[in-house]
Design a protein around this motif. Structure first.
Motif, PDB file in Angstrom:
ATOM      1  N   THR A   1      -4.631   3.657  -3.540  1.00 39.13           N
ATOM      2  CA  THR A   1      -3.886   4.008  -2.325  1.00 39.13           C
ATOM      3  C   THR A   1      -4.286   5.391  -1.815  1.00 39.13           C
ATOM      4  O   THR A   1      -3.542   6.015  -1.056  1.00 39.13           O
ATOM      5  CB  THR A   1      -2.373   3.980  -2.609  1.00 39.13           C
ATOM      6  OG1 THR A   1      -2.080   4.870  -3.697  1.00 39.13           O
ATOM      7  CG2 THR A   1      -1.907   2.583  -2.961  1.00 39.13           C
TER       8      THR A   1
ATOM      9  N   HIS B   1       0.821  -1.215   0.000  1.00 42.00           N
ATOM     10  CA  HIS B   1       0.000   0.000   0.000  1.00 42.00           C
ATOM     11  C   HIS B   1       0.853   1.262   0.000  1.00 42.00           C
ATOM     12  O   HIS B   1       0.571   2.213  -0.748  1.00 42.00           O
ATOM     13  CB  HIS B   1      -0.916  -0.011   1.219  1.00 42.00           C
ATOM     14  CG  HIS B   1      -1.835   1.169   1.295  1.00 42.00           C
ATOM     15  ND1 HIS B   1      -3.020   1.241   0.593  1.00 42.00           N
ATOM     16  CD2 HIS B   1      -1.733   2.341   1.986  1.00 42.00           C
ATOM     17  CE1 HIS B   1      -3.607   2.396   0.844  1.00 42.00           C
ATOM     18  NE2 HIS B   1      -2.863   3.078   1.695  1.00 42.00           N
ATOM     19  N   PHE B   2       1.886   1.286   0.818  1.00 37.34           N
ATOM     20  CA  PHE B   2       2.636   2.528   1.010  1.00 37.34           C
ATOM     21  C   PHE B   2       3.864   2.660   0.100  1.00 37.34           C
ATOM     22  O   PHE B   2       4.350   3.772  -0.099  1.00 37.34           O
ATOM     23  CB  PHE B   2       3.077   2.647   2.474  1.00 37.34           C
ATOM     24  CG  PHE B   2       1.941   2.854   3.427  1.00 37.34           C
ATOM     25  CD1 PHE B   2       1.232   4.044   3.430  1.00 37.34           C
ATOM     26  CD2 PHE B   2       1.533   1.853   4.294  1.00 37.34           C
ATOM     27  CE1 PHE B   2       0.162   4.253   4.296  1.00 37.34           C
ATOM     28  CE2 PHE B   2       0.474   2.041   5.174  1.00 37.34           C
ATOM     29  CZ  PHE B   2      -0.216   3.247   5.172  1.00 37.34           C
TER      30      PHE B   2
ATOM     31  N   THR C   1      -4.879  -7.261   0.952  1.00 38.91           N
ATOM     32  CA  THR C   1      -4.891  -6.471   2.185  1.00 38.91           C
ATOM     33  C   THR C   1      -4.728  -7.431   3.364  1.00 38.91           C
ATOM     34  O   THR C   1      -4.855  -8.658   3.199  1.00 38.91           O
ATOM     35  CB  THR C   1      -6.233  -5.734   2.336  1.00 38.91           C
ATOM     36  OG1 THR C   1      -7.271  -6.710   2.553  1.00 38.91           O
ATOM     37  CG2 THR C   1      -6.550  -4.902   1.104  1.00 38.91           C
TER      38      THR C   1
ATOM     39  N   ASP D   1       3.435   2.318  -5.102  1.00 41.45           N
ATOM     40  CA  ASP D   1       3.369   3.382  -6.108  1.00 41.45           C
ATOM     41  C   ASP D   1       4.746   3.926  -6.475  1.00 41.45           C
ATOM     42  O   ASP D   1       4.910   4.523  -7.544  1.00 41.45           O
ATOM     43  CB  ASP D   1       2.499   4.534  -5.601  1.00 41.45           C
ATOM     44  CG  ASP D   1       1.022   4.167  -5.574  1.00 41.45           C
ATOM     45  OD1 ASP D   1       0.644   3.210  -6.274  1.00 41.45           O
ATOM     46  OD2 ASP D   1       0.256   4.821  -4.847  1.00 41.45           O
TER      47      ASP D   1
END
Length: 409
Positions: free
Chosen positions: A283, A164-165, A298, A168
């Motif tokens: 996100t 998630h963090f 997740t 990208d």
């Protein structure tokens, strides 16, 4: 698709080799069920044409079948490296060498299949991800079940958070089915894809692999162990699903997600919650991490699929105690899942099934069962499994016979 319980090489100079354990029909049956499920997902449509609602296949199988494969891959790694008593010393080094070679062969096979797939592929190949699963498991092969279950819990949380963090910030990849060309032209993007941003990212999936390793370190022939797998798996899956839905609908998470992106409509959000995102999960808000939608990776979706996988493995082991003969068709498929999964992907690459998917599915399953039963009776190990073992076996034996550095000759 996984490390087979092929027995151990010589435990080292002066040590007798352990006997290969008798195969657990329940594990083969669970693997066969995973194969059947993934074939259904690949061939049958996601939704009914008349209503647009998801099909029964899509409700039951997506996301859970690859997770079950990964869980059983970990169990296979445990069985081939000592089972309840992990190998030590030179024997463990030999096991690690064999697994590393197996990972390389899976990577080569996966990249070759990538060349067969059309630009808009009917399926995403998991074999290249299994190569990474095996390599990441090498350092922890000697651990016991408690440490492995703890590692699985850490991976269940840390892997999705990294995705998630950090996802990208990684380079974008150009193909969901990489090839040798991709390996040369996009090495960093391919590495990021295999670890975090791809369809079956290794870091979140490490939760399944480590849990499978832990399961393989248990005495899987004991009834109480089998029952605990069912109970723990069911509790984990139900808890993950209930907490996720409570947060999503009883709280204001649904509204938060809807307003996290000004371009996101209610219809698009409903589609995402049912079928998953096109590509990776957004996100724009950390609340996306509470979803249990298939393939979103997740913490809650991983916990759900892991619970389902544990329950399926335990149930198959329990059924095999008294009804092994009834499991033989699906167990025969599971015993040669690498061969059948590879053949399935090659078949999909021709894209013949779109005109009559149900008919093609029945034909594929029938041929798979008949081939698996006939081949197993005549030759035992599946064709690709035999070929892979022909390469891996000598490597393990050669490493096992090599004297440790500094030892007396």
């Amino acid at each position: 698709m996984r490390e087979r319980p092929t027995g151990n090489p010589s435990a080292g100079p002066g040590s007798a080799a352990r006997r290969a354990p008798r195969r657990l029909v329940g594990l083969d049956a669970a693997r066969g069920l995973a194969l059947v499920a993934i074939m259904c997902v690949h061939i049958l449509p996601m939704s009914y044409a008349a209503t647009g609602r998801p099909t029964v296949t899509w409700i039951l199988f997506p996301g859970d079948s690859p997770a079950l494969f990964a869980l059983l891959a970990g169990t296979g790694l445990a069985l081939t490296s000592g089972g309840r008593r992990p190998l030590r010393g030179r024997a463990m080094t030999a096991a690690r060498a064999g697994i590393a070679v197996r990972a390389l062969l899976l990577l080569v096979l996966g990249l070759l299949i990538g060349h067969l797939m059309p630009p808009e592929p009917p399926a995403y190949n998991i074999l290249i991800y299994f190569a990474v699963f095996f390599l990441l498991a090498l350092p922890v092969l000697g651990l016991g079940p408690r440490a492995l279950f703890l590692g699985a819990a850490v991976a269940l949380v840390a892997g999705p958070l990294l995705l998630h963090f950090v996802g990208d910030a990684l380079p974008e990849f150009s193909s969901y089915n990489p090839t040798f060309v991709t390996l040369v032209t996009e090495p960093l993007a391919l590495l990021g894809q295999l670890l975090l941003t791809g369809t079956y990212p290794a870091l979140p999936y490490l939760a399944y692999v480590l849990a499978g390793l832990a399961v393989g370190r248990l005495n899987l022939r004991r009834r109480d162990v089998q029952v605990r797998l069912v109970v723990v798996g069911a509790v984990l899956a139900v808890t993950a699903k209930l907490v996720s839905r409570q947060l999503l609908y009883a709280g204001d998470v649904y509204t938060r997600l809807l307003f996290s992106d000004p371009d996101l409509t209610a219809e698009q959000l409903e589609s995402l919650l049912t079928y998953g995102p096109e590509g990776r999960l957004p996100t724009t808000s950390p609340w996306w991490l509470v979803l249990t939608t298939p393939d979103v990776n997740t913490p809650f979706s991983v916990a759900w699929s892991l619970g389902v996988g544990l329950a399926v493995v335990g149930t198959c082991l329990l059924l095999a105690r008294r009804h092994a003969v009834w499991l033989l068709p699906v167990a025969a498929m599971g015993a040669m899942s690498l061969t059948l999964y590879t053949a399935h992907l090659v078949f999909l690459s021709f894209e013949l099934f779109y005109t009559a998917p149900a008919l093609w599915l029945v034909a594929s399953l029938t041929l798979s069962v008949l081939f698996a039963l006939a081949w197993q009776r005549a030759f035992g190990r599946g064709p690709l499994e035999r070929a892979m073992n022909a390469v891996v076996g000598p490597v393990r034996r050669a490493v096992a016979r090599t004297p440790a550095q500094g030892s007396n000759r």
